[in-house]
Design a protein around this motif. Structure first.
Motif, PDB file in Angstrom:
ATOM      1  N   SER A 239       2.759   2.002  -5.266  1.00  0.00           N
ATOM      2  CA  SER A 239       1.838   1.891  -4.141  1.00  0.00           C
ATOM      3  C   SER A 239       0.903   0.704  -4.335  1.00  0.00           C
ATOM      4  CB  SER A 239       1.003   3.164  -3.985  1.00  0.00           C
ATOM      5  OG  SER A 239      -0.014   2.976  -3.000  1.00  0.00           O
TER       6      SER A 239
ATOM      7  N   ASP B  35       2.372   1.855   1.760  1.00  0.00           N
ATOM      8  CA  ASP B  35       2.437   1.838   0.293  1.00  0.00           C
ATOM      9  C   ASP B  35       2.948   0.506  -0.228  1.00  0.00           C
ATOM     10  OD1 ASP B  35       1.396   4.325  -0.169  1.00  0.00           O
ATOM     11  OD2 ASP B  35       3.339   5.341  -0.173  1.00  0.00           O
ATOM     12  N   ASP B  36       3.677  -0.211   0.616  1.00  0.00           N
ATOM     13  CA  ASP B  36       4.362  -1.432   0.204  1.00  0.00           C
ATOM     14  C   ASP B  36       3.607  -2.704   0.560  1.00  0.00           C
ATOM     15  OD1 ASP B  36       6.689  -2.157  -1.179  1.00  0.00           O
ATOM     16  OD2 ASP B  36       7.595  -2.902   0.658  1.00  0.00           O
TER      17      ASP B  36
END
Length: 445
Positions: free
Chosen positions: A122, A360-361
């Motif tokens: 994350s 999260d990316d």
């Protein structure tokens, strides 16, 4: 005093520096279909000069890359100029350089434990040492143009190794930059510029900032950056965590708005459009990325310098480099341009909060340390222009170090509690702690 021939050469180069990007024409947009409409990617430079073509997206000036011969001539002149003057970025003394930190003084932060044992999944759990790659988009303030200049004819040299957010020349003791800070946590960090160079030179690495760039250039520059990074065998595109700093907007108001048709009516709208286009593209193609979105200090610093007695070199160069604010034809509108610039700063912050830019990316964080920037005043009350280059438009090496300090602090400060002014170098230098080990995002603040 310069010899007459040298003075004329410098003036010619400065004029080319501006004119190579901006060719005013009389044509206006009518809204009707136009067969010869031009954009940044196509067009005939001679027709542009005669005004026989119209322009897309309100752009009524021909970009340099609309003509291959002009682009090659411009690059050739810059190459010769760069080689004649030599590596100005290697200078190690002067009032506009940061004070060197002695070897016996330790790095201000404890770096142990601030690279995760395994790469985080994350972006909201990144420690300073988790970044593997750094990159940057922007204009001449990011390319560190003229950072080590002592004479105004050195202002065309890009001292990219000194850049506040992407330079990696020397160490934090000699050149405080964001990469030189991050290298203390992860010595294997790469992507930073390491010497004087132009955009197309190897030492620039993942710094694709370019002089005179405006917000409208960012989608094109972002695509160029992605292409460059994907072509580099060192980059593990899906595994490496990337830190990208994007600062733009100064040239929109310093040297562009006054040359566009009715620009004051649409410039903020178009700036938001191009900024969104850039961020949507990055979100789509660049996994594992944290974007630092930074407002430009150019207009604020210019207005703060106006309150003091600017040196003669500044009075000579600023009308050339920043003609919308200081050129005699347009300077009467400078307060209007400042209002529009302040509005764009708010647009940048609003865009950074859009939910589609947070996962999260991938995430975007507005870092406002430049928002209320101004020159320093010494304890005796006199202004200290040492953070500015000789033209009072660009930053000096000390100014880049001060900026790196400000950006680093912002990255460790929670949202809504970030510093919005420049401070003296090392006046405050934040550090991660066991209780707060992560780079701050909107989701972990």
């Amino acid at each position: 005093m310069l010899p007459r021939k040298s003075t004329l050469l410098v003036l010619a180069l400065c004029t080319l520096h501006q004119a190579s990007f901006y060719w005013p024409v009389s044509a206006t947009l009518t809204g009707r279909p136009v067969r010869n409409r031009i954009s940044r990617e196509r067009g005939n430079i001679l027709k542009n000069l005669t005004g026989t073509q119209e322009y897309e997206n309100h752009i009524v000036t021909s970009r340099l890359d609309a003509s291959e011969p002009v682009r090659m001539m411009y690059r050739g002149i810059r190459e010769v100029y760069n080689r004649l003057l030599g590596p100005t970025g290697m200078r190690d003394e002067g009032v506009s350089l940061q004070a060197r930190v002695p070897p016996n003084v330790p790095f201000p932060c404890d770096v142990r434990g601030y690279r995760s044992a395994t790469p985080p999944t994350s972006v909201h759990r990144l420690r300073p040492g988790d970044f593997d790659v750094v990159a940057a988009l922007g204009d001449s303030l990011t390319s560190a143009t003229g950072a080590n200049s002592r004479q105004f004819w050195e202002l065309l040299i890009d001292n990219r190794g000194l850049s506040w957010c992407i330079g990696g020349q020397g160490t934090w003791r000699t050149h405080l930059t964001l990469p030189n800070i991050l290298k203390e946590f992860n010595p294997r960090l790469f992507g930073y510029s390491f010497a004087d160079s132009y955009n197309v030179h190897l030492p620039s690495q993942f710094n694709v900032a370019e002089i005179i760039a405006t917000t409208s250039d960012m989608p094109y520059n972002a695509a160029s950056l992605v292409e460059r990074m994907k072509a580099d065998p060192r980059v593990n595109w899906k595994q490496h965590w990337k830190l990208l700093t994007l600062m733009i907007g100064g040239n929109d108001f310093c040297s562009d708005v006054c040359y566009q048709t009715n620009a004051t009516e649409w410039i903020n709208r178009d700036q938001e459009k191009y900024l969104l286009t850039t961020l949507y593209y990055l979100k789509k193609v660049m996994p594992r990325t944290l974007v630092n979105l930074v407002p430009s200090p150019l207009i604020n610093l210019s207005f703060s310098i106006d309150k003091v007695q600017a040196p003669l070199t500044c009075q000579f160069v600023r009308p050339i480099e920043c003609s919308c604010l200081y050129g005699p034809k347009y300077s009467g509108n400078r307060n209007l341009y400042r209002q529009l610039e302040r509005r764009f700063v708010k647009i940048m912050e609003r865009v950074s909060h859009r939910p589609e830019f947070h996962s999260d990316d991938f995430t975007v964080v507005y870092q406002p340390f430049y928002r209320d920037a101004s020159i320093f005043h010494r304890r005796d009350g006199k202004p200290d222009l040492s953070i500015m280059a000789i033209d009072c438009v660009h930053l000096s090496q000390k100014g880049h170090a001060v900026s790196a300090n400000g950006l680093w602090n912002n990255m460790l400060e929670p949202a809504r509690h970030k510093t919005t002014v420049l401070r003296e170098l090392f006046e405050e230098f934040r550090c991660p702690t066991p209780q707060n080990p992560y780079i701050k995002t909107y989701y972990n603040s």
